[in-house]
Design a protein around this motif. Structure first.
Motif, PDB file in Angstrom:
ATOM      1  N   UNK A 130       0.871  -1.169   0.000  1.00 29.81           N
ATOM      2  CA  UNK A 130       0.000   0.000   0.000  1.00 29.81           C
ATOM      3  C   UNK A 130       0.906   1.217   0.000  1.00 29.81           C
ATOM      4  N   UNK A 131       0.733   2.069  -1.013  1.00 31.58           N
ATOM      5  CA  UNK A 131       1.567   3.263  -1.126  1.00 31.58           C
ATOM      6  C   UNK A 131       1.313   4.189   0.063  1.00 31.58           C
ATOM      7  N   UNK A 132       2.356   4.887   0.488  1.00 31.74           N
ATOM      8  CA  UNK A 132       2.184   5.865   1.552  1.00 31.74           C
ATOM      9  C   UNK A 132       2.883   7.184   1.228  1.00 31.74           C
ATOM     10  N   UNK A 133       3.265   7.328  -0.054  1.00 32.75           N
ATOM     11  CA  UNK A 133       3.935   8.551  -0.497  1.00 32.75           C
ATOM     12  C   UNK A 133       3.851   8.622  -2.021  1.00 32.75           C
ATOM     13  N   UNK A 134       3.871   9.837  -2.569  1.00 34.64           N
ATOM     14  CA  UNK A 134       3.972  10.011  -4.019  1.00 34.64           C
ATOM     15  C   UNK A 134       5.368   9.630  -4.471  1.00 34.64           C
ATOM     16  N   UNK A 135       5.484   9.122  -5.710  1.00 33.51           N
ATOM     17  CA  UNK A 135       6.782   8.728  -6.250  1.00 33.51           C
ATOM     18  C   UNK A 135       7.076   9.488  -7.543  1.00 33.51           C
ATOM     19  N   UNK A 136       8.292   9.986  -7.675  1.00 39.19           N
ATOM     20  CA  UNK A 136       8.775  10.626  -8.895  1.00 39.19           C
ATOM     21  C   UNK A 136       9.833   9.722  -9.509  1.00 39.19           C
ATOM     22  N   UNK A 137       9.707   9.483 -10.820  1.00 37.99           N
ATOM     23  CA  UNK A 137      10.560   8.496 -11.470  1.00 37.99           C
ATOM     24  C   UNK A 137      11.367   9.090 -12.610  1.00 37.99           C
ATOM     25  N   UNK A 138      12.589   8.613 -12.753  1.00 43.32           N
ATOM     26  CA  UNK A 138      13.364   8.757 -13.980  1.00 43.32           C
ATOM     27  C   UNK A 138      13.622   7.324 -14.425  1.00 43.32           C
TER      28      UNK A 138
ATOM     29  N   UNK B 257      -1.139  -4.013  -5.599  1.00 43.02           N
ATOM     30  CA  UNK B 257      -0.476  -2.723  -5.420  1.00 43.02           C
ATOM     31  C   UNK B 257      -1.583  -1.695  -5.264  1.00 43.02           C
ATOM     32  N   UNK B 258      -1.720  -1.172  -4.068  1.00 40.62           N
ATOM     33  CA  UNK B 258      -2.765  -0.205  -3.755  1.00 40.62           C
ATOM     34  C   UNK B 258      -2.132   1.181  -3.699  1.00 40.62           C
ATOM     35  N   UNK B 259      -2.508   2.026  -4.659  1.00 42.04           N
ATOM     36  CA  UNK B 259      -1.954   3.383  -4.709  1.00 42.04           C
ATOM     37  C   UNK B 259      -2.435   4.272  -3.578  1.00 42.04           C
TER      38      UNK B 259
ATOM     39  N   UNK C 148       4.964 -11.405 -17.372  1.00 42.28           N
ATOM     40  CA  UNK C 148       5.047 -12.828 -17.038  1.00 42.28           C
ATOM     41  C   UNK C 148       4.588 -13.150 -15.615  1.00 42.28           C
ATOM     42  N   UNK C 149       3.584 -12.436 -15.123  1.00 42.59           N
ATOM     43  CA  UNK C 149       3.017 -12.721 -13.809  1.00 42.59           C
ATOM     44  C   UNK C 149       1.503 -12.650 -13.905  1.00 42.59           C
ATOM     45  N   UNK C 150       0.820 -13.336 -13.013  1.00 42.72           N
ATOM     46  CA  UNK C 150      -0.642 -13.376 -13.066  1.00 42.72           C
ATOM     47  C   UNK C 150      -1.234 -13.014 -11.707  1.00 42.72           C
ATOM     48  N   UNK C 151      -2.542 -12.726 -11.747  1.00 40.89           N
ATOM     49  CA  UNK C 151      -3.288 -12.381 -10.550  1.00 40.89           C
ATOM     50  C   UNK C 151      -2.676 -11.171  -9.837  1.00 40.89           C
ATOM     51  N   UNK C 152      -2.450 -10.119 -10.601  1.00 43.11           N
ATOM     52  CA  UNK C 152      -1.922  -8.866 -10.062  1.00 43.11           C
ATOM     53  C   UNK C 152      -3.049  -7.838 -10.088  1.00 43.11           C
ATOM     54  N   UNK C 153      -3.218  -7.099  -8.999  1.00 43.74           N
ATOM     55  CA  UNK C 153      -4.196  -6.024  -8.931  1.00 43.74           C
ATOM     56  C   UNK C 153      -3.464  -4.703  -8.740  1.00 43.74           C
ATOM     57  N   UNK C 154      -3.817  -3.726  -9.586  1.00 43.26           N
ATOM     58  CA  UNK C 154      -3.273  -2.364  -9.484  1.00 43.26           C
ATOM     59  C   UNK C 154      -4.467  -1.447  -9.286  1.00 43.26           C
ATOM     60  N   UNK C 155      -4.518  -0.759  -8.148  1.00 47.68           N
ATOM     61  CA  UNK C 155      -5.723   0.013  -7.855  1.00 47.68           C
ATOM     62  C   UNK C 155      -5.418   1.298  -7.074  1.00 47.68           C
ATOM     63  N   UNK C 156      -6.354   2.233  -7.199  1.00 40.91           N
ATOM     64  CA  UNK C 156      -6.434   3.430  -6.355  1.00 40.91           C
ATOM     65  C   UNK C 156      -5.290   4.434  -6.501  1.00 40.91           C
ATOM     66  N   UNK C 157      -4.700   4.548  -7.682  1.00 44.27           N
ATOM     67  CA  UNK C 157      -3.700   5.586  -7.906  1.00 44.27           C
ATOM     68  C   UNK C 157      -4.398   6.877  -8.311  1.00 44.27           C
ATOM     69  N   UNK C 158      -4.101   7.968  -7.615  1.00 46.31           N
ATOM     70  CA  UNK C 158      -4.688   9.267  -7.952  1.00 46.31           C
ATOM     71  C   UNK C 158      -4.234   9.712  -9.330  1.00 46.31           C
TER      72      UNK C 158
END
Length: 105
Positions: A18-26, A39-41, A61-71
């Motif tokens: 569960x995310x607890x902070x915003x992330x900035x990526x390069x 992965x809960x945003x 190459x992975x299954x049964x992944x949930x990506x949810x709740x990203x602002x």
């Protein structure tokens, strides 16, 4: 106090989180390297640097992944990339300034 594994951009996600902070990526932010994870945003965002070769979240190459709740997942070539990944749920996410969402299943 933060408990559990702390993931930062560039890391391989190896367990549900569960995310607890915003992330900035390069570069690509999160690479999902296991099946059966969530992965809960939690209302946070992932912001890229605008490089069209990068992914916000990469699931290969992975299954049964949930990506949810990203602002917001923004400024990536592909916000959420799925390749050969079955039974994946993408729910309640906002994507902005993305070249495309690509699913190759």
């Amino acid at each position: 106090q933060i408990t559990g594994t702390v993931f930062v951009c560039g890391d391989a996600v190896t367990e549900s989180c569960i995310m607890n902070v915003d992330l900035d990526a390069t570069g690509t932010c999160l690479n999902v390297n296991v099946s059966d994870v969530v992965i809960d945003g939690a209302g946070f965002y992932i912001e890229g640097d605008g490089d069209t070769a990068d992914y916000g979240i990469n699931v290969t190459d992975n299954s049964n992944v949930t990506i949810k709740n990203f602002a917001n997942i923004s400024n990536f070539g592909r916000g959420i990339y799925l390749d050969n990944s079955n039974s994946t749920i993408i729910r309640n996410n906002f994507l902005n300034s993305i070249s495309r969402i690509l699913c190759d299943i």
